[in-house]
Design a protein around this motif. Structure first.
Motif, PDB file in Angstrom:
ATOM      1  N   ASP A 185      -0.413  15.770   2.911  1.00 28.25           N
ATOM      2  CA  ASP A 185      -1.980  15.929   2.077  1.00 28.25           C
ATOM      3  C   ASP A 185      -2.978  15.471   3.367  1.00 28.25           C
ATOM      4  N   LEU A 186      -2.427  15.231   4.522  1.00 25.32           N
ATOM      5  CA  LEU A 186      -3.598  14.763   5.412  1.00 25.32           C
ATOM      6  C   LEU A 186      -3.827  15.617   7.354  1.00 25.32           C
ATOM      7  N   CYS A 187      -4.279  15.174   7.737  1.00 28.83           N
ATOM      8  CA  CYS A 187      -4.556  16.163   8.952  1.00 28.83           C
ATOM      9  C   CYS A 187      -4.005  15.941   9.880  1.00 28.83           C
ATOM     10  N   ILE A 188      -3.947  16.238  11.137  1.00 28.97           N
ATOM     11  CA  ILE A 188      -2.934  15.582  11.583  1.00 28.97           C
ATOM     12  C   ILE A 188      -3.419  16.145  13.860  1.00 28.97           C
ATOM     13  N   GLY A 189      -2.599  15.873  14.985  1.00 30.06           N
ATOM     14  CA  GLY A 189      -3.017  16.698  15.944  1.00 30.06           C
ATOM     15  C   GLY A 189      -2.253  17.961  16.138  1.00 30.06           C
ATOM     16  N   TYR A 229       0.637  -1.386  -0.082  1.00 30.29           N
ATOM     17  CA  TYR A 229       0.116   0.087  -0.045  1.00 30.29           C
ATOM     18  C   TYR A 229       0.739   1.066   0.025  1.00 30.29           C
ATOM     19  N   SER A 230       1.511   1.572  -1.236  1.00 31.27           N
ATOM     20  CA  SER A 230       3.085   2.461  -0.374  1.00 31.27           C
ATOM     21  C   SER A 230       1.834   3.727  -1.054  1.00 31.27           C
ATOM     22  N   ALA A 231       1.561   3.701  -2.164  1.00 31.55           N
ATOM     23  CA  ALA A 231       0.540   4.969  -2.241  1.00 31.55           C
ATOM     24  C   ALA A 231      -0.390   5.366  -1.771  1.00 31.55           C
ATOM     25  N   GLU A 232      -1.131   4.825  -0.892  1.00 31.19           N
ATOM     26  CA  GLU A 232      -2.162   4.848   0.366  1.00 31.19           C
ATOM     27  C   GLU A 232      -0.548   5.419   1.317  1.00 31.19           C
ATOM     28  N   LEU A 233      -0.151   4.975   1.818  1.00 36.67           N
ATOM     29  CA  LEU A 233       0.738   5.680   2.743  1.00 36.67           C
ATOM     30  C   LEU A 233       1.371   6.988   2.649  1.00 36.67           C
ATOM     31  N   LYS A 234       1.095   7.928   1.860  1.00 37.85           N
ATOM     32  CA  LYS A 234       1.108   9.531   2.034  1.00 37.85           C
ATOM     33  C   LYS A 234       0.131   9.427   2.459  1.00 37.85           C
ATOM     34  N   HIS A 235      -1.015   9.533   3.118  1.00 36.95           N
ATOM     35  CA  HIS A 235      -1.945  10.132   3.333  1.00 36.95           C
ATOM     36  C   HIS A 235      -1.911   9.493   4.455  1.00 36.95           C
ATOM     37  N   VAL A 236      -1.484   8.428   5.359  1.00 35.73           N
ATOM     38  CA  VAL A 236      -1.158   8.188   6.273  1.00 35.73           C
ATOM     39  C   VAL A 236      -0.136   8.553   7.435  1.00 35.73           C
ATOM     40  N   ASN A 237      -0.293   9.477   8.490  1.00 35.58           N
ATOM     41  CA  ASN A 237       0.561   9.350   9.431  1.00 35.58           C
ATOM     42  C   ASN A 237       0.873   8.447  10.384  1.00 35.58           C
ATOM     43  N   VAL A 238       1.649   8.000  10.592  1.00 39.59           N
ATOM     44  CA  VAL A 238       1.754   7.496  12.054  1.00 39.59           C
ATOM     45  C   VAL A 238       3.284   7.909  13.071  1.00 39.59           C
ATOM     46  N   ARG A 292       3.623  14.555  15.748  1.00 41.34           N
ATOM     47  CA  ARG A 292       4.865  14.704  15.137  1.00 41.34           C
ATOM     48  C   ARG A 292       4.110  14.408  13.313  1.00 41.34           C
ATOM     49  N   CYS A 293       5.154  15.398  12.729  1.00 43.04           N
ATOM     50  CA  CYS A 293       4.642  14.348  11.449  1.00 43.04           C
ATOM     51  C   CYS A 293       5.818  13.824  10.252  1.00 43.04           C
ATOM     52  N   VAL A 294       5.910  12.869  10.719  1.00 44.39           N
ATOM     53  CA  VAL A 294       6.763  11.628  10.236  1.00 44.39           C
ATOM     54  C   VAL A 294       5.656  11.261   8.834  1.00 44.39           C
ATOM     55  N   LEU A 295       5.637  11.385   7.633  1.00 41.03           N
ATOM     56  CA  LEU A 295       5.375  11.601   6.296  1.00 41.03           C
ATOM     57  C   LEU A 295       6.613  10.341   6.129  1.00 41.03           C
ATOM     58  N   LYS A 296       6.243   9.422   6.032  1.00 38.16           N
ATOM     59  CA  LYS A 296       7.013   7.971   5.252  1.00 38.16           C
ATOM     60  C   LYS A 296       7.300   8.398   3.392  1.00 38.16           C
TER      61      LYS A 296
END
Length: 129
Positions: free
Chosen positions: A116-120, A51-60, A124-128
Motif C-alpha cells: 500500500d505504499l511507494c518506495i524508491g 504497531y503491527s497494523a501500521e507496518l503494512k504501510h511501512v517498508n524498511v 527492495r520491497c520487503v514488507l513484513k
C-alpha cells in the motif's frame, strides 16, 4: 573496623563493576555477521507488537547497513516510534526516513508500489506481514 568495612565495600563494588562490564561485552552485537535482512527484521521486530497494523504501510529496506524507511502512518507518534526503533539497531550506519503521516496519495515519478505504499525505484520491497 570502619576502614575494613569501607575497603570491603570498595572491593565488592569493584568486583560488581568488573562482572557487569564483562557481561555487557558478551552481549554486544557483532555487526560483521549481521546481514541487511537481519537489520531490517530487527526494526520490524521492535515495533511489531505495538504497531503491527501500521507496518503494512511501512517498508524498511537495508542496503550495506543503511536503512531507508518509506511509507505512511496514521499519526506522528507512530512515525516517531518507528524511527526511534530503527535508531536503536546498533549495526545500522544510517537511517533515511521518508515516512509521511496520512494515507499515501499515489507514487511520484521514480517510485514504485510496495503493498500500500511507494518506495524508491531501486529499493527492495520487503514488507513484513
Amino acid at each position: 573496623m570502619k576502614l575494613t568495612n569501607i575497603l570491603r565495600s570498595g572491593i565488592t563494588v569493584s568486583a560488581l563493576l568488573l562482572v557487569s562490564g564483562i557481561a555487557a561485552q558478551a552481549q554486544k552485537t557483532d555487526c560483521s555477521t549481521m546481514t541487511d535482512d537481519q537489520m531490517s527484521d530487527a526494526v520490524y521486530a521492535r515495533v511489531n507488537t505495538k504497531y503491527s497494523a501500521e507496518l503494512k504501510h511501512v517498508n524498511v529496506s537495508v542496503i550495506s547497513g543503511v536503512a531507508t524507511i518509506r511509507g505512511w502512518t496514521s499519526t506522528k507518534k507512530v512515525k516517531s516510534e518507528i524511527e526511534k526503533a530503527a535508531k536503536k539497531i546498533k549495526c545500522l550506519k544510517q537511517i533515511d526516513s521518508h515516512i509521511t503521516v496520512g494515507a499515501s496519495g499515489g507514487c511520484s515519478p521514480g517510485m514504485k508500489t510496495c503493498g500500500d505504499l511507494c518506495i524508491g525505484g531501486g529499493d527492495r520491497c520487503v514488507l513484513k506481514p
